[in-house]
Motif scaffolding. Structure first.
Motif, PDB file in Angstrom:
ATOM      1  N   ALA A 139       0.831  -1.205   0.000  1.00  0.00           N
ATOM      2  CA  ALA A 139       0.000   0.000   0.000  1.00  0.00           C
ATOM      3  C   ALA A 139       0.862   1.251   0.000  1.00  0.00           C
ATOM      4  O   ALA A 139       0.350   2.352   0.207  1.00  0.00           O
ATOM      5  N   GLN A 140       2.163   1.091  -0.227  1.00  0.00           N
ATOM      6  CA  GLN A 140       3.085   2.212  -0.321  1.00  0.00           C
ATOM      7  C   GLN A 140       4.089   1.893  -1.428  1.00  0.00           C
ATOM      8  O   GLN A 140       4.144   0.749  -1.900  1.00  0.00           O
ATOM      9  N   PRO A 141       4.824   2.877  -1.924  1.00  0.00           N
ATOM     10  CA  PRO A 141       5.752   2.602  -3.033  1.00  0.00           C
ATOM     11  C   PRO A 141       6.620   1.383  -2.758  1.00  0.00           C
ATOM     12  O   PRO A 141       7.149   1.218  -1.662  1.00  0.00           O
ATOM     13  N   SER A 142       6.753   0.535  -3.778  1.00  0.00           N
ATOM     14  CA  SER A 142       7.460  -0.729  -3.592  1.00  0.00           C
ATOM     15  C   SER A 142       8.345  -1.023  -4.795  1.00  0.00           C
ATOM     16  O   SER A 142       8.045  -0.614  -5.924  1.00  0.00           O
ATOM     17  N   ASP A 143       9.419  -1.758  -4.547  1.00  0.00           N
ATOM     18  CA  ASP A 143      10.357  -2.109  -5.611  1.00  0.00           C
ATOM     19  C   ASP A 143       9.807  -3.158  -6.573  1.00  0.00           C
ATOM     20  O   ASP A 143      10.257  -3.259  -7.710  1.00  0.00           O
ATOM     21  N   ASP A 144       8.852  -3.978  -6.122  1.00  0.00           N
ATOM     22  CA  ASP A 144       8.317  -5.022  -6.995  1.00  0.00           C
ATOM     23  C   ASP A 144       6.931  -5.438  -6.522  1.00  0.00           C
ATOM     24  O   ASP A 144       6.450  -5.008  -5.481  1.00  0.00           O
ATOM     25  N   GLY A 145       6.289  -6.277  -7.327  1.00  0.00           N
ATOM     26  CA  GLY A 145       4.999  -6.846  -6.954  1.00  0.00           C
ATOM     27  C   GLY A 145       3.828  -5.893  -7.141  1.00  0.00           C
ATOM     28  O   GLY A 145       3.947  -4.804  -7.714  1.00  0.00           O
ATOM     29  N   LEU A 146       2.663  -6.323  -6.646  1.00  0.00           N
ATOM     30  CA  LEU A 146       1.445  -5.536  -6.747  1.00  0.00           C
ATOM     31  C   LEU A 146       1.507  -4.309  -5.848  1.00  0.00           C
ATOM     32  O   LEU A 146       1.960  -4.391  -4.707  1.00  0.00           O
ATOM     33  N   VAL A 147       1.024  -3.202  -6.370  1.00  0.00           N
ATOM     34  CA  VAL A 147       0.979  -1.956  -5.609  1.00  0.00           C
ATOM     35  C   VAL A 147      -0.385  -1.311  -5.836  1.00  0.00           C
ATOM     36  O   VAL A 147      -0.829  -1.173  -6.969  1.00  0.00           O
ATOM     37  N   ASP A 323      -4.509   5.485  -7.166  1.00  0.00           N
ATOM     38  CA  ASP A 323      -3.267   4.696  -7.146  1.00  0.00           C
ATOM     39  C   ASP A 323      -2.163   5.270  -8.021  1.00  0.00           C
ATOM     40  O   ASP A 323      -1.034   4.775  -7.979  1.00  0.00           O
ATOM     41  N   ILE A 324      -2.470   6.269  -8.841  1.00  0.00           N
ATOM     42  CA  ILE A 324      -1.478   6.718  -9.821  1.00  0.00           C
ATOM     43  C   ILE A 324      -0.233   7.275  -9.148  1.00  0.00           C
ATOM     44  O   ILE A 324       0.900   6.943  -9.540  1.00  0.00           O
ATOM     45  N   ALA A 325      -0.394   8.099  -8.122  1.00  0.00           N
ATOM     46  CA  ALA A 325       0.789   8.629  -7.429  1.00  0.00           C
ATOM     47  C   ALA A 325       1.613   7.498  -6.819  1.00  0.00           C
ATOM     48  O   ALA A 325       2.852   7.508  -6.872  1.00  0.00           O
ATOM     49  N   LEU A 326       0.937   6.518  -6.267  1.00  0.00           N
ATOM     50  CA  LEU A 326       1.611   5.366  -5.660  1.00  0.00           C
ATOM     51  C   LEU A 326       2.376   4.568  -6.712  1.00  0.00           C
ATOM     52  O   LEU A 326       3.530   4.172  -6.509  1.00  0.00           O
TER      53      LEU A 326
END
Length: 437
Positions: A139-147, A323-326
């Motif tokens: 639920a926060q910026p992430s290097d991989d996977g679903l966001v 979700d776009i900013a995320l």
């Protein structure tokens, strides 16, 4: 509570003793669990909850659950979310929901199950809430996977959490670029087969002969160029998950063999008479309208009903404005080796949020990769973004604008959120931030 111990004069034990007895029982549960009263107050928590969700210096006993978990001033249903306590009260039984909770690690997706505790007269005296963090998504910026964290995204994720522990075939439906392979991998990782292989079969562009060889394998000499035995992807996926991407592109003649594989669990390599046994979890995906294809005779009806036991519709990016900013921040921090991490100026981010994105997440990623080439100073600016039609609705930005809209709008809060193309939860958060709630 039923069967509550009593004192010698048959006076029920004090409420504190009842809660302590319940918590003593919950201590043996591996999942974080809390006890709530009907007024949303947290009465107690087991050690697993304290370990995963309690923050140092932030007391939670005696505080409202929606204040601790969401930082809301009102219950979830009044903030535009599903409230499991309200639903459990109506059902007089358990309710389950996927929420975004504030945790010591930041916002996280949490699978919440709430069960009411009834006394001998059928009156709800307390609730027990079980919480489980969903590890396959961020639920926060992430290097991989679903966001993601928008309502549309969370609805698809909630369905995924329901079906993943089972062995039901899953059919992922959605436009191109909506992240179907990432969702398929999340199904695999949340299943009992997570330790097994996750095998992707790209069904698009394969002829019937090539598809059969890729899927089932072939024997040496089965056809020209078959110089050695080759195991198929079905065999590679043994004890794991087989993901058939773009299953709508499977040649019609091959569909009957695929149906036989799914129904019987058996297959033969090309050029072999030996029957082999398959053991895999099936996940399929397509952007094509399979039901319309059945009507036209382009997709077998019996195959469709075998693969679509649990369909999940993945939302397009235009329905995930929250979700776009995320997603942008996630893509920008996923710099390749040797490349620096970039930032984006506010005007550029607003411009991205106002697009319709027919190519969805894939298009967003490509736009950012193009802009990266112009960002010599490490900042992506609006001038680096390609021109594109903007969506008709513009999200309100700034206290004065939102206050004006709020004063002039005649509909409900949910209708105002819909007109702004944001979720009711996001509207509530912005109203609260600007002192308008």
């Amino acid at each position: 509570m039923p069967n509550t111990p009593s004192s010698k004069d048959d006076t029920p034990l004090p409420r504190v003793s009842q809660v302590q007895s319940l918590v003593s029982f919950l201590e043996h549960e591996p999942h974080p669990m809390i006890v709530l009263d009907p007024d949303y107050n947290i009465l107690a928590a087991n050690t697993a909850y304290q370990r995963q969700f309690a923050s140092v210096g932030k007391p939670f006993i005696g505080h409202k659950c929606y204040q601790v978990s969401h930082h809301y001033d009102v219950p979830c249903d009044q903030a535009g979310e599903h409230c499991p306590m309200k639903k459990a009260q109506e059902l007089r039984g358990p309710d389950r929901v996927l929420h975004i909770h504030h945790t010591p690690r930041g916002p996280e997706h949490v699978d919440v199950e709430l069960r009411p505790i009834l006394d001998g007269d059928g009156v709800i005296t307390a609730y027990v809430e079980r919480l489980a963090v969903v590890r396959s998504v961020s639920a926060q910026p992430s290097d991989d996977g679903l966001v993601g964290r928008s309502p549309a995204f969370n609805a698809a994720l909630s369905a995924l959490q329901r079906v993943a522990p089972s062995m039901l075939p899953v059919l992922l439906l959605g436009e191109s670029g909506t992240g179907k392979e990432l969702f398929a991998r999340a199904v695999h990782e949340a299943s009992e087969r997570a330790s097994g292989p996750f095998v992707v079969v790209d069904c698009s562009g394969l002829t019937e002969t090539l598809f059969e060889s890729e899927l089932f394998g072939h024997e040496k000499g089965a056809f020209t160029g078959a110089t050695a035995r080759k195991p198929g992807l079905v065999e590679t996926a043994q004890d794991g998950t087989l993901f058939l991407d773009e299953i709508g592109d499977v040649p019609l003649g091959m569909q009957v063999k695929l149906l036989r594989l799914i129904e019987s669990g058996t297959y033969r390599r090309v050029g072999s008479i030996d029957t082999l046994h398959a053991n895999f979890r099936l996940v399929a995906a397509t952007h094509k309208p399979l039901e319309a294809m059945m009507t036209r005779g382009e997709f077998r009806q019996d195959l469709y009903y075998r693969i679509s036991a649990f369909p999940i519709v993945l939302p397009p990016l235009r329905e995930r404005a929250d979700d776009i900013a995320l997603l942008v921040n996630s893509f920008l921090q996923r710099a390749e080796a040797g490349k620096r991490t970039l930032t984006i100026e506010p005007d550029a981010l607003v411009q991205l949020q106002q697009r319709d994105w027919p190519g969805n997440i894939r298009e967003l990623r490509n736009v950012l990769e193009r802009a990266r080439l112009f960002a010599d100073d490490g900042v992506i600016r609006s001038t680096y973004l390609p021109d594109a039609p903007r969506s008709p609705a513009v999200v309100a930005d700034g206290g004065a604008t939102l206050a004006t809209l709020l004063a002039s709008f005649k509909g409900t809060r949910s209708e105002l959120a819909a007109s702004l193309r944001i979720s009711e939860r996001t509207l509530y958060r912005r109203l609260k931030e600007q002192g308008l709630a």
